[in-house]
Design an enzyme around this catalytic site. Structure first.
Site, PDB file in Angstrom:
ATOM      1  N   CYS A  45       0.828  -1.214   0.000  1.00 60.63           N
ATOM      2  CA  CYS A  45       0.000   0.000   0.000  1.00 60.63           C
ATOM      3  C   CYS A  45       0.861   1.262   0.000  1.00 60.63           C
ATOM      4  O   CYS A  45       0.513   2.256  -0.646  1.00 60.63           O
ATOM      5  CB  CYS A  45      -0.915   0.010   1.219  1.00 60.63           C
ATOM      6  SG  CYS A  45      -2.051  -1.376   1.315  1.00 60.63           S
ATOM      7  N   THR A  46       1.956   1.219   0.733  1.00 61.64           N
ATOM      8  CA  THR A  46       2.854   2.369   0.788  1.00 61.64           C
ATOM      9  C   THR A  46       3.381   2.702  -0.597  1.00 61.64           C
ATOM     10  O   THR A  46       3.408   3.875  -1.009  1.00 61.64           O
ATOM     11  CB  THR A  46       4.014   2.080   1.757  1.00 61.64           C
ATOM     12  OG1 THR A  46       3.483   1.853   3.070  1.00 61.64           O
ATOM     13  CG2 THR A  46       4.996   3.248   1.810  1.00 61.64           C
TER      14      THR A  46
END
Length: 211
Positions: A45-46
């Site tokens: 997600c980062t």
């Protein structure tokens, strides 16, 4: 029931990292990309949110507004943004929804119980200015999205919304397109004055008309 192509995208009001927003008001007359993440402070997600921030100019050029979501709380989102900016060399300047009660996730069918009963999968919706769902892509939590593919399909959607054409496999902006069956062959020269090729009676191509 999950949303299908052509359905009206549900409106909602939600808390985000940029304040409370109404989805329809946020989009205005723009196209929209709404996409979900399983959780904050997770590695895939980062990288995804970082890539979205780095492509901010590309989305803006296409009149597209982006909006991310996860079921984590607002304070966690805001803390996580610092990590994203640091590790991905970006500036996250689009809203991230804090969907703690899963209202938006349930509206859009972002939770797939056989994958996870609590976290959203990587759902992505492209929504037109008419607030209709134009495209959906769903990835498992373990696989990061290809955002250049997202831009490619936006180019195709915007082009085919304006002209009676379709885009072939692996098409990229600037390449030849297919004339749809709705256009009689006799009408092609007038409709597409850049020229055309008849490969088969059902397969007619022409240079991209808006280039």
């Amino acid at each position: 029931m999950s949303l299908r192509l052509g359905d009206t995208a549900p409106n909602f009001t939600a808390k985000t990292t940029l304040g409370e927003i109404n989805f329809y008001d946020y989009l205005g007359d723009s196209w929209g990309v709404l996409f979900s993440h399983p959780a904050d402070f997770t590695p895939v997600c980062t990288t995804e949110l970082g890539k979205t921030a780095l492509l901010n100019g590309e989305f803006a050029k296409r009149n597209v507004k982006v909006l991310a979501l996860s079921v984590d709380p607002l304070d966690k989102h805001k803390s996580w943004i610092g990590d994203i900016n640091e590790t991905q060399n970006c500036d996250v300047n689009f809203p991230i929804i804090a969907d703690e009660d899963k209202t938006v996730a349930n509206l859009y069918g972002m939770i797939h119980p056989n994958a996870s009963e609590t976290f959203t999968v990587r759902s992505l919706f492209i929504i037109g200015p008419d607030k209709k769902v134009k495209l959906t892509i769903t990835y498992p939590a373990s696989t990061g999205r290809n955002f250049h593919e997202v831009l490619r399909v936006i180019d195709s959607l915007q082009l085919t919304a304006q002209y009676s054409v379709a885009t072939p496999a692996d098409w990229k902006d600037g390449e030849d397109v297919i004339v749809t069956a709705a256009v009689p062959t006799a009408d092609i020269p007038e409709r597409f004055p850049k020229g055309h090729k008849i490969i088969k009676p059902y397969l007619r191509t022409t240079p991209q008309p808006n280039k």
